[in-house]
Scaffold this motif. Structure first.
Motif, PDB file in Angstrom:
ATOM      1  N   UNK B   9       0.868  -1.170   0.000  1.00 19.62           N
ATOM      2  CA  UNK B   9       0.000   0.000   0.000  1.00 19.62           C
ATOM      3  C   UNK B   9       0.905   1.219   0.000  1.00 19.62           C
ATOM      4  N   UNK B  10       0.883   1.972  -1.064  1.00 21.39           N
ATOM      5  CA  UNK B  10       1.863   3.040  -1.233  1.00 21.39           C
ATOM      6  C   UNK B  10       1.380   4.376  -0.695  1.00 21.39           C
ATOM      7  N   UNK B  11       0.141   4.408  -0.164  1.00 22.17           N
ATOM      8  CA  UNK B  11      -0.440   5.671   0.321  1.00 22.17           C
ATOM      9  C   UNK B  11      -0.340   6.777  -0.719  1.00 22.17           C
ATOM     10  N   UNK B  12      -0.977   6.606  -1.843  1.00 23.70           N
ATOM     11  CA  UNK B  12      -0.821   7.619  -2.900  1.00 23.70           C
ATOM     12  C   UNK B  12      -1.206   9.017  -2.423  1.00 23.70           C
ATOM     13  N   UNK B  13      -0.466   9.996  -2.910  1.00 24.51           N
ATOM     14  CA  UNK B  13      -0.720  11.397  -2.606  1.00 24.51           C
ATOM     15  C   UNK B  13      -1.273  12.037  -3.860  1.00 24.51           C
ATOM     16  N   UNK B  14      -2.327  12.861  -3.677  1.00 25.03           N
ATOM     17  CA  UNK B  14      -3.094  13.415  -4.784  1.00 25.03           C
ATOM     18  C   UNK B  14      -2.318  13.918  -5.975  1.00 25.03           C
ATOM     19  N   UNK B  15      -1.867  15.135  -5.881  1.00 26.84           N
ATOM     20  CA  UNK B  15      -1.438  15.870  -7.059  1.00 26.84           C
ATOM     21  C   UNK B  15       0.064  15.750  -7.315  1.00 26.84           C
ATOM     22  N   UNK B  16       0.635  14.554  -7.125  1.00 32.21           N
ATOM     23  CA  UNK B  16       2.081  14.424  -7.317  1.00 32.21           C
ATOM     24  C   UNK B  16       2.413  14.382  -8.805  1.00 32.21           C
ATOM     25  N   UNK B  17       3.625  14.805  -9.176  1.00 35.09           N
ATOM     26  CA  UNK B  17       3.996  14.844 -10.595  1.00 35.09           C
ATOM     27  C   UNK B  17       3.898  13.478 -11.272  1.00 35.09           C
ATOM     28  N   UNK B  18       3.596  13.509 -12.549  1.00 31.16           N
ATOM     29  CA  UNK B  18       3.530  12.314 -13.380  1.00 31.16           C
ATOM     30  C   UNK B  18       4.930  12.061 -13.950  1.00 31.16           C
ATOM     31  N   UNK B  19       5.460  10.858 -13.701  1.00 37.26           N
ATOM     32  CA  UNK B  19       6.745  10.492 -14.293  1.00 37.26           C
ATOM     33  C   UNK B  19       6.490   9.932 -15.690  1.00 37.26           C
ATOM     34  N   UNK B  86      -1.525  17.659 -19.114  1.00 38.72           N
ATOM     35  CA  UNK B  86      -0.747  18.239 -18.010  1.00 38.72           C
ATOM     36  C   UNK B  86      -0.556  19.746 -18.219  1.00 38.72           C
ATOM     37  N   UNK B  87      -0.276  20.454 -17.117  1.00 39.00           N
ATOM     38  CA  UNK B  87      -0.130  21.906 -17.211  1.00 39.00           C
ATOM     39  C   UNK B  87       1.321  22.367 -17.343  1.00 39.00           C
ATOM     40  N   UNK B  88       2.238  21.629 -16.722  1.00 40.92           N
ATOM     41  CA  UNK B  88       3.613  22.096 -16.715  1.00 40.92           C
ATOM     42  C   UNK B  88       4.518  20.877 -16.868  1.00 40.92           C
ATOM     43  N   UNK B  89       5.527  20.973 -17.690  1.00 40.83           N
ATOM     44  CA  UNK B  89       6.385  19.823 -17.973  1.00 40.83           C
ATOM     45  C   UNK B  89       7.859  20.178 -17.747  1.00 40.83           C
ATOM     46  N   UNK B 109      13.857  22.499  -9.013  1.00 45.18           N
ATOM     47  CA  UNK B 109      12.672  21.970  -9.692  1.00 45.18           C
ATOM     48  C   UNK B 109      11.664  21.457  -8.675  1.00 45.18           C
ATOM     49  N   UNK B 110      12.148  20.777  -7.615  1.00 45.20           N
ATOM     50  CA  UNK B 110      11.234  20.238  -6.607  1.00 45.20           C
ATOM     51  C   UNK B 110      10.485  21.368  -5.915  1.00 45.20           C
ATOM     52  N   UNK B 111      11.184  22.446  -5.609  1.00 50.64           N
ATOM     53  CA  UNK B 111      10.532  23.589  -4.958  1.00 50.64           C
ATOM     54  C   UNK B 111       9.471  24.179  -5.883  1.00 50.64           C
ATOM     55  N   UNK B 112       9.808  24.332  -7.166  1.00 54.46           N
ATOM     56  CA  UNK B 112       8.816  24.873  -8.109  1.00 54.46           C
ATOM     57  C   UNK B 112       7.629  23.944  -8.279  1.00 54.46           C
ATOM     58  N   UNK B 113       7.925  22.637  -8.348  1.00 55.19           N
ATOM     59  CA  UNK B 113       6.837  21.670  -8.545  1.00 55.19           C
ATOM     60  C   UNK B 113       5.874  21.692  -7.363  1.00 55.19           C
ATOM     61  N   UNK B 114       6.406  21.855  -6.147  1.00 56.73           N
ATOM     62  CA  UNK B 114       5.514  21.938  -4.977  1.00 56.73           C
ATOM     63  C   UNK B 114       4.595  23.152  -5.090  1.00 56.73           C
ATOM     64  N   UNK B 115       5.157  24.278  -5.536  1.00 55.71           N
ATOM     65  CA  UNK B 115       4.344  25.492  -5.673  1.00 55.71           C
ATOM     66  C   UNK B 115       3.278  25.309  -6.758  1.00 55.71           C
ATOM     67  N   UNK B 116       3.660  24.656  -7.845  1.00 58.32           N
ATOM     68  CA  UNK B 116       2.706  24.435  -8.943  1.00 58.32           C
ATOM     69  C   UNK B 116       1.600  23.485  -8.484  1.00 58.32           C
ATOM     70  N   UNK B 117       1.997  22.416  -7.774  1.00 58.19           N
ATOM     71  CA  UNK B 117       1.016  21.426  -7.309  1.00 58.19           C
ATOM     72  C   UNK B 117       0.040  22.061  -6.320  1.00 58.19           C
ATOM     73  N   UNK B 119      -1.145  24.894  -6.456  1.00 58.21           N
ATOM     74  CA  UNK B 119      -2.138  25.654  -7.216  1.00 58.21           C
ATOM     75  C   UNK B 119      -3.127  24.732  -7.925  1.00 58.21           C
ATOM     76  N   UNK B 120      -2.963  23.427  -7.730  1.00 62.81           N
ATOM     77  CA  UNK B 120      -3.886  22.480  -8.352  1.00 62.81           C
ATOM     78  C   UNK B 120      -3.540  22.165  -9.792  1.00 62.81           C
ATOM     79  N   UNK B 121      -2.380  22.597 -10.264  1.00 71.50           N
ATOM     80  CA  UNK B 121      -1.977  22.288 -11.636  1.00 71.50           C
ATOM     81  C   UNK B 121      -1.239  20.950 -11.667  1.00 71.50           C
TER      82      UNK B 121
END
Lengths: 262, 262
Positions: B9-19, B86-89, B109-117, B119-121
């Motif tokens: 059980x990986x405890x998925x988190x909602x809006x994490x980036x798509x690899x 997707x909104x941002x790549x 990139x991780x800091x920016x991705x957290x800010x983007x996530x 915002x619901x993007x």
């Protein structure tokens, strides 16, 4: 030393921490660890009682050219022997229990290791065997434990991945690359004056073609166009291209207009 | 979806980036990537034109239980198709040339991705094939490039290691673990008063046995002992043990003294 001389020039750095793999099982993993070490600037490898003996050809095959690290690796019977000449020892350890010990994150450990190395002291980094991890006696040899902040619902971390994270943090602790930059290569970021020239050109052509003919709405429309072009950094080369696009589109429109008049 | 239901059980988190793995070659690596993703809390996997087709049993065998990520992976013909919703790549890329693009470190990139996530993007993270990496057309699909600060003399980074570093940074960007702490488990760090009690006990016994009999040197010796015990944090449990050690050693000495007198 096995006397091989293949592999990449790794540019070894002097006082980097010694990676000590404790009772590693798979030679593949030892090779993958060496590769991760080279990625992060860790060059000294010691093996405590590797299960299948040493050397193992498989390690070299799986190291992607980090041969020199494997060539120079030493083998030891015990952790105590492997760390005897070192000054400070950190042990990576996912879930320590019932012991009193400083616990650091990978980033915290990297910062401390840099400070220790600057003092000319030598450092050991213990990693446990693939499944079991370090045992209580191994951990008692260490000054501090390192526990990575990672998803607690999925702690199964591959040995080479564990080395990778620590090597990455070691390298990053001394790195000064800005978190974000704009790579411009042959060109440079345009000044506001250069951008203004383009916006004036664009606005002139939009006036000429009638796109901005609604005079009450014109100021807002111009401002919105300006907002769009201000959003990212534009380069001088990109501005030249944009000037060209506007000019060519405008010529096309005028020629079409002329054809329709004929 | 292949309908398997094994794995952690990986405890998925909602809006994490798509690899997005672009043209991956080895199913083993796809499995190792899924494992690294689970470690760092990335749960959404897309594959663009995997060389050997999909699904591949080897991927599941090499994922150490990150089955759910593989079960839910989707396959796409092109990068454009994989990122269409997707909104941002972001594209990981070791040595981009001749292009104008923002370049971020993994941490930036991780800091920016957290800010983007926040915002619901939605975010995509592109990783290229094992040898060649992303090509110029792949990179043109991205808003920004990510280049890890790692040893420039040894840039050969395994695909799963590349995913690991980014997944680790994604997790760490939201982590608040202190860089260093003292794990005390059942006991707690002693107060200065408790330490003082022990030092008084020790000094009394050292006076009694004559260790401090050189009166001119006594203040300095007491101070040096005090410096040693002040250096690290001592716990209440450890102080009880130290009290016991001093008491027992002193008793032994007195008894030996008595025996010698007899």
């Amino acid at each position: 030393m096995t006397g091989r001389d293949g592999g990449a020039d790794l540019h070894p750095i002097g006082n980097s921490p010694v990676v000590v793999l404790v009772r590693p099982q798979l030679a593949d993993n030892i090779g993958a660890c060496a590769r991760a070490m080279a990625n992060g600037g860790l060059f000294h490898l010691r093996l405590v009682a590797p299960r299948d003996g040493w050397p193992q050809e498989k390690a070299w095959r799986n190291s992607s050219g980090a041969d020199r690290i494997l060539d120079a690796a030493t083998v030891h019977d015990t952790v105590a022997d492997a760390v005897a000449d070192l000054h400070r020892v950190f042990a990576t350890c996912p879930r320590p229990r019932h012991i009193v010990k400083p616990v650091l994150t990978a980033r915290g450990a990297a910062a401390e290791m840099r400070l220790i190395a600057e003092r000319g002291l030598s450092i050991g980094l213990l990693f446990g065997p693939e499944r079991a991890g370090l045992d209580n006696d191994d951990m008692a040899q260490a000054d501090a434990l390192v526990r990575y902040p990672l998803n607690p619902a999925f702690m199964s971390l591959n040995l080479a991945q564990a080395v990778m994270v620590m090597a990455y943090e070691w390298w990053t602790a001394a790195d000064t690359t800005p978190g974000r930059t704009l790579m411009t290569n042959e060109t440079k970021v345009a000044t506001k004056g250069q951008l203004e020239n383009f916006l004036a050109h664009l606005t002139d052509q939009l006036d000429a073609c009638g796109f901005l003919r609604n005079l009450p709405k014109r100021p807002g429309m111009v401002r919105n166009i300006r907002h769009f072009f201000q959003r990212g950094e534009v380069t001088e080369q990109e501005l030249r291209t944009l000037h060209g696009i506007v000019t060519e589109l405008a010529i096309g429109r005028r020629q079409r207009g002329r054809l329709e008049e004929e």
